[in-house]
Scaffold this motif. Structure first.
Motif, PDB file in Angstrom:
ATOM      1  N   LEU A  24      38.494  -3.323 111.029  1.00 14.21           N
ATOM      2  CA  LEU A  24      37.859  -4.423 110.432  1.00 14.21           C
ATOM      3  C   LEU A  24      36.872  -3.894 109.210  1.00 14.21           C
ATOM      4  O   LEU A  24      35.853  -3.106 109.483  1.00 14.21           O
ATOM      5  CB  LEU A  24      36.794  -5.106 111.556  1.00 14.21           C
ATOM      6  CG  LEU A  24      37.928  -5.871 112.647  1.00 14.21           C
ATOM      7  CD1 LEU A  24      36.781  -6.064 113.798  1.00 14.21           C
ATOM      8  CD2 LEU A  24      38.677  -6.884 112.319  1.00 14.21           C
ATOM      9  N   GLU A  25      37.229  -4.578 108.066  1.00 12.48           N
ATOM     10  CA  GLU A  25      36.580  -4.055 106.754  1.00 12.48           C
ATOM     11  C   GLU A  25      35.948  -5.039 106.057  1.00 12.48           C
ATOM     12  O   GLU A  25      36.559  -5.967 105.297  1.00 12.48           O
ATOM     13  CB  GLU A  25      37.324  -3.006 106.079  1.00 12.48           C
ATOM     14  CG  GLU A  25      36.632  -2.196 104.869  1.00 12.48           C
ATOM     15  CD  GLU A  25      37.791  -1.465 104.159  1.00 12.48           C
ATOM     16  OE1 GLU A  25      38.052  -1.791 102.640  1.00 12.48           O
ATOM     17  OE2 GLU A  25      38.245  -0.704 104.691  1.00 12.48           O
TER      18      GLU A  25
ATOM     19  N   ALA B 286      30.523  -2.921  97.467  1.00 12.94           N
ATOM     20  CA  ALA B 286      29.690  -2.604  98.470  1.00 12.94           C
ATOM     21  C   ALA B 286      30.374  -2.852  99.760  1.00 12.94           C
ATOM     22  O   ALA B 286      31.367  -3.903  99.700  1.00 12.94           O
ATOM     23  CB  ALA B 286      28.381  -3.226  98.532  1.00 12.94           C
ATOM     24  N   ALA B 287      30.532  -2.031 100.707  1.00 10.59           N
ATOM     25  CA  ALA B 287      31.335  -2.301 101.851  1.00 10.59           C
ATOM     26  C   ALA B 287      30.569  -1.915 102.835  1.00 10.59           C
ATOM     27  O   ALA B 287      29.597  -0.813 103.001  1.00 10.59           O
ATOM     28  CB  ALA B 287      32.792  -1.340 101.720  1.00 10.59           C
ATOM     29  N   TRP B 288      30.665  -2.522 104.293  1.00  8.43           N
ATOM     30  CA  TRP B 288      30.111  -2.392 105.584  1.00  8.43           C
ATOM     31  C   TRP B 288      31.173  -1.201 106.114  1.00  8.43           C
ATOM     32  O   TRP B 288      32.193  -1.209 105.937  1.00  8.43           O
ATOM     33  CB  TRP B 288      30.175  -3.508 106.445  1.00  8.43           C
ATOM     34  CG  TRP B 288      29.251  -3.443 107.569  1.00  8.43           C
ATOM     35  CD1 TRP B 288      29.996  -3.067 108.913  1.00  8.43           C
ATOM     36  CD2 TRP B 288      27.777  -3.058 107.940  1.00  8.43           C
ATOM     37  NE1 TRP B 288      28.876  -3.031 109.765  1.00  8.43           N
ATOM     38  CE2 TRP B 288      27.620  -2.965 109.264  1.00  8.43           C
ATOM     39  CE3 TRP B 288      26.676  -3.254 106.924  1.00  8.43           C
ATOM     40  CZ2 TRP B 288      26.282  -2.887 109.762  1.00  8.43           C
ATOM     41  CZ3 TRP B 288      25.494  -3.080 107.679  1.00  8.43           C
ATOM     42  CH2 TRP B 288      25.484  -2.949 108.816  1.00  8.43           C
ATOM     43  N   PRO B 289      30.487  -0.425 106.774  1.00  7.17           N
ATOM     44  CA  PRO B 289      31.450   0.940 107.486  1.00  7.17           C
ATOM     45  C   PRO B 289      32.386   0.112 108.339  1.00  7.17           C
ATOM     46  O   PRO B 289      32.271  -0.865 109.039  1.00  7.17           O
ATOM     47  CB  PRO B 289      30.688   1.621 108.108  1.00  7.17           C
ATOM     48  CG  PRO B 289      29.137   1.588 107.620  1.00  7.17           C
ATOM     49  CD  PRO B 289      29.282   0.168 107.072  1.00  7.17           C
TER      50      PRO B 289
ATOM     51  N   ASN C 215      38.028 -10.701  98.332  1.00  2.00           N
ATOM     52  CA  ASN C 215      36.611 -10.342  97.786  1.00  2.00           C
ATOM     53  C   ASN C 215      35.813  -9.837  99.005  1.00  2.00           C
ATOM     54  O   ASN C 215      34.669  -9.336  98.430  1.00  2.00           O
ATOM     55  CB  ASN C 215      36.088 -11.283  96.940  1.00  2.00           C
ATOM     56  CG  ASN C 215      37.073 -11.316  95.524  1.00  2.00           C
ATOM     57  OD1 ASN C 215      37.407 -10.254  95.018  1.00  2.00           O
ATOM     58  ND2 ASN C 215      37.092 -12.708  95.109  1.00  2.00           N
ATOM     59  N   PHE C 216      35.972 -10.051 100.261  1.00  2.00           N
ATOM     60  CA  PHE C 216      35.290 -10.058 101.332  1.00  2.00           C
ATOM     61  C   PHE C 216      35.584  -9.280 102.375  1.00  2.00           C
ATOM     62  O   PHE C 216      34.699  -8.649 103.276  1.00  2.00           O
ATOM     63  CB  PHE C 216      34.566 -11.648 101.671  1.00  2.00           C
ATOM     64  CG  PHE C 216      34.101 -12.264 100.416  1.00  2.00           C
ATOM     65  CD1 PHE C 216      32.807 -11.986  99.686  1.00  2.00           C
ATOM     66  CD2 PHE C 216      34.689 -13.201 100.024  1.00  2.00           C
ATOM     67  CE1 PHE C 216      32.312 -12.562  98.839  1.00  2.00           C
ATOM     68  CE2 PHE C 216      34.227 -14.077  98.774  1.00  2.00           C
ATOM     69  CZ  PHE C 216      33.025 -13.723  98.347  1.00  2.00           C
ATOM     70  N   PHE C 217      37.161  -9.495 102.686  1.00  2.00           N
ATOM     71  CA  PHE C 217      37.343  -9.006 104.125  1.00  2.00           C
ATOM     72  C   PHE C 217      38.733  -8.433 104.281  1.00  2.00           C
ATOM     73  O   PHE C 217      39.663  -9.403 103.808  1.00  2.00           O
ATOM     74  CB  PHE C 217      37.086  -9.889 105.363  1.00  2.00           C
ATOM     75  CG  PHE C 217      36.935  -9.642 106.772  1.00  2.00           C
ATOM     76  CD1 PHE C 217      36.196  -8.776 107.304  1.00  2.00           C
ATOM     77  CD2 PHE C 217      38.210  -9.928 107.600  1.00  2.00           C
ATOM     78  CE1 PHE C 217      36.499  -8.409 108.602  1.00  2.00           C
ATOM     79  CE2 PHE C 217      38.515  -9.650 108.707  1.00  2.00           C
ATOM     80  CZ  PHE C 217      37.365  -8.554 109.240  1.00  2.00           C
ATOM     81  N   ARG C 218      39.093  -7.532 104.870  1.00  2.00           N
ATOM     82  CA  ARG C 218      40.353  -6.995 105.165  1.00  2.00           C
ATOM     83  C   ARG C 218      40.607  -6.233 106.313  1.00  2.00           C
ATOM     84  O   ARG C 218      39.603  -5.812 106.864  1.00  2.00           O
ATOM     85  CB  ARG C 218      40.877  -6.168 103.577  1.00  2.00           C
ATOM     86  CG  ARG C 218      40.205  -4.827 103.757  1.00  2.00           C
ATOM     87  CD  ARG C 218      40.798  -3.773 102.776  1.00  2.00           C
ATOM     88  NE  ARG C 218      40.808  -4.383 101.355  1.00  2.00           N
ATOM     89  CZ  ARG C 218      39.613  -4.240 100.497  1.00  2.00           C
ATOM     90  NH1 ARG C 218      38.612  -3.257 100.921  1.00  2.00           N
ATOM     91  NH2 ARG C 218      39.784  -4.357  99.295  1.00  2.00           N
ATOM     92  N   LEU C 219      41.901  -6.146 106.752  1.00  2.00           N
ATOM     93  CA  LEU C 219      42.205  -5.528 107.802  1.00  2.00           C
ATOM     94  C   LEU C 219      42.721  -4.264 107.249  1.00  2.00           C
ATOM     95  O   LEU C 219      43.856  -4.110 106.367  1.00  2.00           O
ATOM     96  CB  LEU C 219      43.193  -6.164 108.934  1.00  2.00           C
ATOM     97  CG  LEU C 219      42.630  -7.453 109.339  1.00  2.00           C
ATOM     98  CD1 LEU C 219      43.966  -8.277 110.196  1.00  2.00           C
ATOM     99  CD2 LEU C 219      41.462  -7.272 110.132  1.00  2.00           C
TER     100      LEU C 219
END
Length: 202
Positions: free
Chosen positions: A157-158, A165-168, A72-76
């Motif tokens: 890094l995503e 919502a996502a950070w670029p 739910n928070f971070f993926r490659l």
């Protein structure tokens, strides 16, 4: 060699090597670009080449999979960025974008080098700039290598919030630049210009 230049070379080169190594691993593991390439030379050749965009997604290297580090928070996930950090200026035409980034990158290197040369390297109050400037330099050169080699930067890094919502997407070079800029902001508050001493009267 003065200590400050040893720090500059060590930090900047470490950032560049870590940045390029992580991008190599991402291309090898998350895309099909190195499929069938048996030797390191062949893999590096594939990594630093720029085939035309392929498939419906318009990417030069085709993704094979992504890795959920935290669902739910971070993926490659492999991504390509023809623009600046966080995708800025990616809408510019390649004819405009290429020369602009060359000028900006080289200008940044010259500015950082000039500012760094003004540091004494022995004043404890300079520590934030002493370490922050090499981080920015290493990050700028890491991404510049990508732009020279293939005209786009590899991001992977995503950070996201439940996919709402996502950070670029970003990379190690971007992270080094952000940390370095943060340290320079701290330096601007911590380090004060010492008032010039008035000449003594005879």
């Amino acid at each position: 060699m003065p200590r400050k230049y040893i720090i500059l070379l060590a930090v900047a080169l470490s950032v560049i090597v870590l940045d390029q190594w992580t991008k190599y691993v991402v291309v090898r593991e998350l895309t099909t670009q190195m499929d069938g390439k048996e030797t390191l030379g062949e893999r590096l050749g594939a990594m630093y080449s720029s085939p035309p965009p392929q498939g419906f997604n318009g990417l030069h290297y085709q993704p094979r999979r992504h890795i959920e580090v935290s669902e739910n928070f971070f993926r490659l996930r492999y991504a390509e960025n023809p623009g600046a950090a966080w995708g800025m200026f990616r809408s510019l035409s390649p004819e405009t974008r290429g020369p602009l980034f060359h000028v900006v990158s080289l200008g940044a290197v010259l500015l950082i080098s000039f500012y760094f040369s003004k540091l004494s390297g022995s004043d404890p109050e300079e520590k934030w700039a002493l370490w922050g400037l090499p981080l920015v330099l290493g990050g700028a050169l890491g991404n510049y290598i990508d732009r020279i080699a293939r005209a786009f930067v590899i991001d992977f890094l995503e950070a996201h919030w439940f996919d709402k919502a996502a950070w670029p997407s970003f990379n190690v070079a971007d992270a080094a630049i952000c940390v370095g800029v943060g340290m320079l902001l701290v330096d601007a508050f911590v380090r004060k210009e010492k008032p010039a001493q008035a000449p003594s009267k005879a």
